[in-house]
Enzyme design. Structure first.
Site, PDB file in Angstrom:
ATOM      1  N   HIS A   1      21.586  13.902  -8.502  1.00 24.12           N
ATOM      2  CA  HIS A   1      21.787  13.282  -9.628  1.00 24.12           C
ATOM      3  C   HIS A   1      21.217  12.307 -10.264  1.00 24.12           C
ATOM      4  CE1 HIS A   1      24.856  10.371  -6.702  1.00 24.12           C
ATOM      5  NE2 HIS A   1      24.997  12.638  -6.437  1.00 24.12           N
ATOM      6  N   ARG A   2      19.929  12.279 -10.930  1.00 17.40           N
ATOM      7  CA  ARG A   2      18.389  12.575 -11.354  1.00 17.40           C
ATOM      8  C   ARG A   2      18.947  12.992 -12.570  1.00 17.40           C
ATOM      9  NH1 ARG A   2      14.474  13.918  -8.117  1.00 17.40           N
ATOM     10  NH2 ARG A   2      14.463  11.834  -7.070  1.00 17.40           N
TER      11      ARG A   2
ATOM     12  N   ARG B   1      21.722  13.754 -14.298  1.00 19.77           N
ATOM     13  CA  ARG B   1      22.755  13.188 -14.548  1.00 19.77           C
ATOM     14  C   ARG B   1      22.474  11.700 -15.663  1.00 19.77           C
ATOM     15  NH1 ARG B   1      26.465  13.573 -10.298  1.00 19.77           N
ATOM     16  NH2 ARG B   1      26.194  11.406 -10.430  1.00 19.77           N
TER      17      ARG B   1
ATOM     18  N   LYS C   1      33.077   9.136  -7.546  1.00 22.33           N
ATOM     19  CA  LYS C   1      32.771   8.582  -7.478  1.00 22.33           C
ATOM     20  C   LYS C   1      31.388   8.026  -8.553  1.00 22.33           C
ATOM     21  CE  LYS C   1      30.900   8.019  -2.844  1.00 22.33           C
ATOM     22  NZ  LYS C   1      31.793   9.254  -3.034  1.00 22.33           N
ATOM     23  N   SER C   2      30.406   8.741  -7.992  1.00 17.46           N
ATOM     24  CA  SER C   2      28.732   8.033  -8.888  1.00 17.46           C
ATOM     25  C   SER C   2      28.324   8.308 -10.241  1.00 17.46           C
ATOM     26  CB  SER C   2      28.212   9.166  -7.808  1.00 17.46           C
ATOM     27  OG  SER C   2      27.849   8.782  -6.375  1.00 17.46           O
TER      28      SER C   2
ATOM     29  N   ASP D   1      23.929   2.854  -5.381  1.00 18.19           N
ATOM     30  CA  ASP D   1      24.795   4.457  -5.097  1.00 18.19           C
ATOM     31  C   ASP D   1      23.876   4.939  -2.896  1.00 18.19           C
ATOM     32  OD1 ASP D   1      26.382   6.681  -4.719  1.00 18.19           O
ATOM     33  OD2 ASP D   1      25.278   7.068  -6.265  1.00 18.19           O
TER      34      ASP D   1
ATOM     35  N   GLU E   1      14.397   2.583  -7.824  1.00 21.76           N
ATOM     36  CA  GLU E   1      14.170   2.106  -6.769  1.00 21.76           C
ATOM     37  C   GLU E   1      14.747   3.007  -5.886  1.00 21.76           C
ATOM     38  OE1 GLU E   1      13.004  -1.688  -6.145  1.00 21.76           O
ATOM     39  OE2 GLU E   1      12.582  -2.404  -8.472  1.00 21.76           O
TER      40      GLU E   1
ATOM     41  N   SER F   1      34.295  12.962  -5.155  1.00 25.15           N
ATOM     42  CA  SER F   1      35.397  12.746  -5.764  1.00 25.15           C
ATOM     43  C   SER F   1      35.152  12.343  -7.649  1.00 25.15           C
ATOM     44  CB  SER F   1      35.840  11.377  -4.941  1.00 25.15           C
ATOM     45  OG  SER F   1      35.240  10.219  -4.871  1.00 25.15           O
TER      46      SER F   1
ATOM     47  N   GLY G   1      36.359   9.447  -1.857  1.00 18.27           N
ATOM     48  CA  GLY G   1      36.352  10.085  -1.102  1.00 18.27           C
ATOM     49  C   GLY G   1      34.220  10.944  -1.593  1.00 18.27           C
TER      50      GLY G   1
END
Length: 400
Positions: free
Chosen positions: A271-272, A274, A235-236, A301, A282, A233, A230
């Site tokens: 995200h970047r 991490r 997941k990434s 992702d 890409e 959660s 979810g």
């Protein structure tokens, strides 16, 4: 060359005295770990830790034959008492080579944290590398002469150390990678084993003796993994962890840019930050092309944003156009993607969302997206060796 791990834990051990955290509370039996200390062929002791004599006795070993004691990192807290009969502990300057009377050859390896790593070559030519807690090798050559037989490192805390060694050819397919310096920042029990196995590493209990060069049963690293869960959660993060020991990864962002959307830009930035600096990004939804081409591992992702783009292309949000060819066009595009996942030769970790367990969408278009994402997830999962459901930051294996 025989190596006995008298301890495999962080410098404070596990559990940490008086620590109330959940990991320390459950660190019992084989999950309890003394500070990492290694005994090589009964002649070389790497890291002098409290209770090392008793640890050796529990492992059925004696320290009476030790001719050299070396430290890999600064030891905080009270000074450790030197057991009677052991030579004084010291450290070798980076790059210096030391040959022992036992026939072992040591080379001090520079690391990017306080301390020193040691490369040990046995009388028979077997080679191991031991890195200090929180340390990764610094100044590696572009290409190693040959891979190590055994690497012992802080894999849970510094997975990029293994990535650097793999990039230089110092860790190969036959290298036994063992996690040491395990503390309460690492997950407990089976979760730690699963996470390490995804990176081709393992952990062993205190007192284990390894024969360097004899290991042949490497962890079964899945080639295709689907991570679902979810919103928020974890997941990434879980997907990124599964590839963090790889030296070269292509991160495929299917969401693209959204001009003027500050919240979306903040998400992308998080995200970047991490991701390891060596990873390449890409921004594309042409996943089939990437999957059919040769190259380094892919982290996709995510599939839910890919499906949004695919439905945009066939105007699937409009009921009339959905019935007039849109449904069939989407099925064909999804089929192309699933076939590419089935046939790919690359290592792939794909992230998706689990949206069918909540409130039923109020619109026909929303219900259509929910249903199509459920079908897409099931089709991709059928082609993956490992499927994980992430709940509250905890990965629950569904397959593999």
């Amino acid at each position: 060359m025989e190596l006995t791990l008298l301890g495999t834990g962080a410098p404070d051990g596990l559990p940490v005295p008086a620590c109330p955290c959940a990991v320390c509370a459950t660190a019992r039996g084989t999950g309890a770990r003394a500070a990492t200390s290694l005994l090589v062929d009964g002649a070389l002791l790497l890291d002098l830790t409290p209770g090392v004599v008793f640890a050796a006795a529990r492992a059925g070993r004696s320290l009476t034959g030790v001719r050299q004691v070396l430290l890999t990192h600064p030891h905080d807290g009270p000074a450790v008492e030197l057991p009677p009969g052991l030579p004084r502990a010291g450290r070798v300057p980076d790059g210096q080579v030391l040959t022992l009377i036992s026939g072992h050859r040591l080379r001090a390896v520079a690391v990017d944290a306080p301390g020193t790593g040691y490369e040990v070559t046995g009388p028979g030519g077997e080679r191991l590398l031991y890195l200090p807690p929180g340390g990764a090798p610094a100044g590696l050559p572009e290409r190693a002469d040959e891979p190590y037989d055994l690497v012992l490192a802080d894999v849970a805390g510094r997975p990029e150390a293994v990535a650097r060694l793999r990039a230089a050819g110092a860790v190969g397919a036959a290298t036994d990678v063992v996690a040491v310096h395990v503390g309460h920042d690492a997950p407990p029990g089976a979760e730690l084993e699963r996470r390490l196995a995804a990176g081709g590493a393992r952990t062993v209990p205190d007192g284990t003796t390894l024969v360097v060069g004899a290991y042949e049963g490497g962890p079964d690293v899945p080639r295709r993994t689907l991570v679902t869960g979810g919103a928020r959660s974890g997941k990434s993060v879980e997907a990124e962890r599964r590839l963090e020991t790889c030296p070269d990864v292509v991160y495929v962002a299917t969401g693209g840019r959204r001009d003027g959307d500050a919240e979306w830009a903040a998400r992308i930035g998080t995200h970047r930050e991490r991701r390891p600096a060596s990873w390449r990004t890409e921004e594309t939804c042409e996943l089939a092309d990437l999957l059919t081409a040769d190259g380094p591992p892919l982290l996709v992702d995510c599939l839910s944003l890919w499906l949004t783009d695919a439905m945009d292309r066939v105007d699937a949000w409009d009921d009339a156009r959905w019935e007039d060819g849109g449904r069939q066009a989407l099925r064909e595009r999804v089929g192309e993607l699933v076939a590419a996942v089935r046939g790919t030769r690359r290592t792939v970790v794909a992230v998706t969302n689990e949206v069918g367990s909540g409130v039923v969408p109020a619109t026909a278009a929303g219900r259509r997206f929910r249903d199509e994402l459920g079908r897409l997830n099931a089709a991709v999962a059928a082609e993956c060796e490992t499927v994980l459901l992430v709940v509250a930051g905890i990965a629950v294996p569904l397959r593999g």
